[in-house]
Design an enzyme around this catalytic site. Structure first.
Site, PDB file in Angstrom:
ATOM      1  N   ASP A  32      -3.048  -6.427 -15.129  1.00  0.00           N
ATOM      2  CA  ASP A  32      -2.762  -5.412 -14.103  1.00  0.00           C
ATOM      3  C   ASP A  32      -3.588  -5.650 -12.839  1.00  0.00           C
ATOM      4  O   ASP A  32      -4.687  -6.197 -12.907  1.00  0.00           O
ATOM      5  CB  ASP A  32      -3.042  -4.014 -14.679  1.00  0.00           C
ATOM      6  CG  ASP A  32      -2.405  -2.923 -13.837  1.00  0.00           C
ATOM      7  OD1 ASP A  32      -1.376  -3.194 -13.184  1.00  0.00           O
ATOM      8  OD2 ASP A  32      -2.948  -1.793 -13.824  1.00  0.00           O
ATOM      9  N   ARG A  36      -2.391  -4.424  -6.043  1.00  0.00           N
ATOM     10  CA  ARG A  36      -3.582  -4.008  -5.290  1.00  0.00           C
ATOM     11  C   ARG A  36      -4.330  -5.222  -4.735  1.00  0.00           C
ATOM     12  O   ARG A  36      -4.851  -5.186  -3.633  1.00  0.00           O
ATOM     13  CB  ARG A  36      -4.507  -3.158  -6.181  1.00  0.00           C
ATOM     14  CG  ARG A  36      -4.023  -1.700  -6.283  1.00  0.00           C
ATOM     15  CD  ARG A  36      -4.676  -0.966  -7.410  1.00  0.00           C
ATOM     16  NE  ARG A  36      -4.121  -1.415  -8.694  1.00  0.00           N
ATOM     17  CZ  ARG A  36      -4.737  -1.257  -9.851  1.00  0.00           C
ATOM     18  NH1 ARG A  36      -5.916  -0.682  -9.902  1.00  0.00           N
ATOM     19  NH2 ARG A  36      -4.157  -1.668 -10.958  1.00  0.00           N
ATOM     20  N   THR A  78       8.998  -2.183 -20.125  1.00  0.00           N
ATOM     21  CA  THR A  78      10.280  -1.463 -20.071  1.00  0.00           C
ATOM     22  C   THR A  78      10.293  -0.552 -18.836  1.00  0.00           C
ATOM     23  O   THR A  78      11.289  -0.470 -18.111  1.00  0.00           O
ATOM     24  CB  THR A  78      10.446  -0.602 -21.344  1.00  0.00           C
ATOM     25  OG1 THR A  78      10.313  -1.450 -22.472  1.00  0.00           O
ATOM     26  CG2 THR A  78      11.776   0.099 -21.388  1.00  0.00           C
ATOM     27  N   ASN A  80       8.702  -0.994 -16.089  1.00  0.00           N
ATOM     28  CA  ASN A  80       8.717  -1.756 -14.831  1.00  0.00           C
ATOM     29  C   ASN A  80      10.136  -1.989 -14.301  1.00  0.00           C
ATOM     30  O   ASN A  80      10.309  -2.292 -13.117  1.00  0.00           O
ATOM     31  CB  ASN A  80       8.002  -3.108 -14.988  1.00  0.00           C
ATOM     32  CG  ASN A  80       6.496  -3.021 -15.140  1.00  0.00           C
ATOM     33  OD1 ASN A  80       5.873  -3.874 -15.770  1.00  0.00           O
ATOM     34  ND2 ASN A  80       5.873  -1.994 -14.565  1.00  0.00           N
TER      35      ASN A  80
HETATM   36  C1  IPE Z   1       1.361  -2.322 -17.247  1.00  0.00           C
HETATM   37  O1  IPE Z   1       1.050  -2.225 -15.902  1.00  0.00           O
HETATM   38  C2  IPE Z   1       2.485  -3.298 -17.449  1.00  0.00           C
HETATM   39  C3  IPE Z   1       2.156  -4.692 -17.130  1.00  0.00           C
HETATM   40  C4  IPE Z   1       0.963  -5.178 -16.818  1.00  0.00           C
HETATM   41  C5  IPE Z   1       3.256  -5.617 -17.228  1.00  0.00           C
HETATM   42  P1  IPE Z   1       1.657  -1.075 -14.977  1.00  0.00           P
HETATM   43  O2  IPE Z   1       1.090  -1.279 -13.639  1.00  0.00           O
HETATM   44  O3  IPE Z   1       3.136  -1.053 -15.098  1.00  0.00           O
HETATM   45  O4  IPE Z   1       1.075   0.216 -15.681  1.00  0.00           O
HETATM   46  P2  IPE Z   1       0.882   1.706 -15.121  1.00  0.00           P
HETATM   47  O5  IPE Z   1       2.192   2.112 -14.541  1.00  0.00           O
HETATM   48  O6  IPE Z   1      -0.195   1.646 -14.071  1.00  0.00           O
HETATM   49  O7  IPE Z   1       0.451   2.510 -16.312  1.00  0.00           O
HETATM   50  C1  IPE Z   2       0.748  -6.007 -12.889  1.00  0.00           C
HETATM   51  O1  IPE Z   2       0.359  -5.743 -11.576  1.00  0.00           O
HETATM   52  C2  IPE Z   2       2.024  -6.794 -12.954  1.00  0.00           C
HETATM   53  C3  IPE Z   2       3.191  -6.028 -13.401  1.00  0.00           C
HETATM   54  C4  IPE Z   2       3.159  -4.794 -13.805  1.00  0.00           C
HETATM   55  C5  IPE Z   2       4.478  -6.704 -13.391  1.00  0.00           C
HETATM   56  P1  IPE Z   2       0.920  -4.505 -10.773  1.00  0.00           P
HETATM   57  O2  IPE Z   2       2.122  -4.938 -10.028  1.00  0.00           O
HETATM   58  O3  IPE Z   2       1.086  -3.316 -11.647  1.00  0.00           O
HETATM   59  O4  IPE Z   2      -0.287  -4.273  -9.761  1.00  0.00           O
HETATM   60  P2  IPE Z   2      -0.904  -2.883  -9.311  1.00  0.00           P
HETATM   61  O5  IPE Z   2      -1.294  -2.137 -10.548  1.00  0.00           O
HETATM   62  O6  IPE Z   2       0.140  -2.174  -8.526  1.00  0.00           O
HETATM   63  O7  IPE Z   2      -2.104  -3.275  -8.495  1.00  0.00           O
HETATM   64 MG    MG Z   3      -0.165  -1.837 -12.227  1.00  0.00          MG
END
Ligand code: IPE
Ligand code: IPE
Ligand code: MG
Length: 260
Positions: A32, A36, A78, A80
């Site tokens: 994650d 950001r 799921t 996402n």
């Molecule tokens: C969790 O990250 C899913 C992946 C890293 C693929 P998210 O960014 O989707 O999680 P939330 O929404 O902050 O809980």
């Molecule tokens: C994790 O990074 C990757 C996926 C969930 C596909 P994010 O895209 O959730 O990054 P943040 O949390 O918005 O920084």
């Molecule tokens: Mg994220």
């Protein structure tokens, strides 16, 4: 199940005067912080995902070197699917291009690729690239990389429950056959050991629907590092924390020390 292995001297189980280093057999990661990371630099979110591929390559290489046997990474949940269509499309394109560009590296590093999740929801081209790479790498032995794609734990448990109900309906299973082992055998992770260590990068401290059943007794480690900056050193920091934990599985500390 081997709970302790030496990280030095070719992983032999030796009696030495040095304290043995516990290396987790299976590490699961919630990758994650890509968005950001990019936003902090004034870049589009997609750039964070692209740099995330470099971080995964570095982390996988380090995990293999350290003797980790399974690395399961949350690449797309799921939930996402509900992101803006442009981001979902960029992630699917990245998946396809990453599989193509990384396959030679997977072969040379001895990486076996696997995938969990509802793969039927992936675009046809992505699914095909994935299956081809899984087939090509199936005999590799150094480490297993499991991609969680279109994955969530509740979805996995729902799909498993439907299949169990179907088997009961057809008379292939009895109600009394339903045990923890049976449920485990119907999950996407059926032939994988439970994760010993679950890492989430990016500073948030939540599980986000990841491996809820399998991580029942995993050690949790939350890293503030955004995923594109992750790699060998942050992985080693997580492993160091893991090595200092006592996993009791409901027992007392005295019982665990007697077992060791
Ligand atoms: C969790 O990250 C899913 C992946 C890293 C693929 P998210 O960014 O989707 O999680 P939330 O929404 O902050 O809980
Ligand atoms: C994790 O990074 C990757 C996926 C969930 C596909 P994010 O895209 O959730 O990054 P943040 O949390 O918005 O920084
Ligand atoms: Mg994220």
């Amino acid at each position: 199940m081997s709970k302790t292995r030496s990280a030095t001297e070719g992983q032999e189980e030796q009696e030495t005067t040095q304290p043995r280093v516990r290396v987790p057999r299976h590490v699961a990661i919630i990758m994650d912080g890509n968005g950001r990371w990019a936003q902090q630099r004034g870049l589009p979110r997609a750039e964070g995902h692209i740099r995330g591929q470099d971080a995964l390559r570095a982390t996988l290489r380090a995990a293999a070197e350290l003797g980790i046997e399974y690395l399961t990474v949350y690449a797309f949940s799921t939930e996402n699917w509900a992101r803006p269509q442009q981001e979902v499309e960029a992630l699917m394109e990245l998946l396809i291009s990453a599989i193509h560009s990384e396959t030679p590296e997977l072969m040379s590093q001895g990486v076996r690729l696997r995938a969990i999740g509802d793969l039927s929801r992936l675009p046809e081209r992505a699914r095909q690239s994935l299956y081809e790479c899984i087939e090509r790498t199936k005999d590799n032995k150094q480490i297993t990389l499991v991609l969680a794609l279109s994955y969530s734990s509740r979805d996995e448990l729902t799909r498993a429950t439907r299949r169990i109900a179907g088997a009961i309906h057809r008379g292939e299973l009895q109600e009394t056959d339903i045990t923890e082992e049976l449920i485990t055998s119907y999950l996407d992770t059926a032939d994988l050991p439970d994760p010993d260590l679950l890492i989430r990068t990016g500073g948030e401290e939540r599980i986000s629907n990841y491996l809820l059943w399998q991580a029942a007794y995993s050690e949790l480690f939350f890293s503030p590092v955004y995923w594109p900056d992750f790699g060998k050193a942050p992985l080693e920091a997580a492993l160091e924390a893991y090595a200092s934990r006592e996993r009791r599985f409901g027992k007392t500390s005295e019982q665990i020390q007697l077992e060791d």
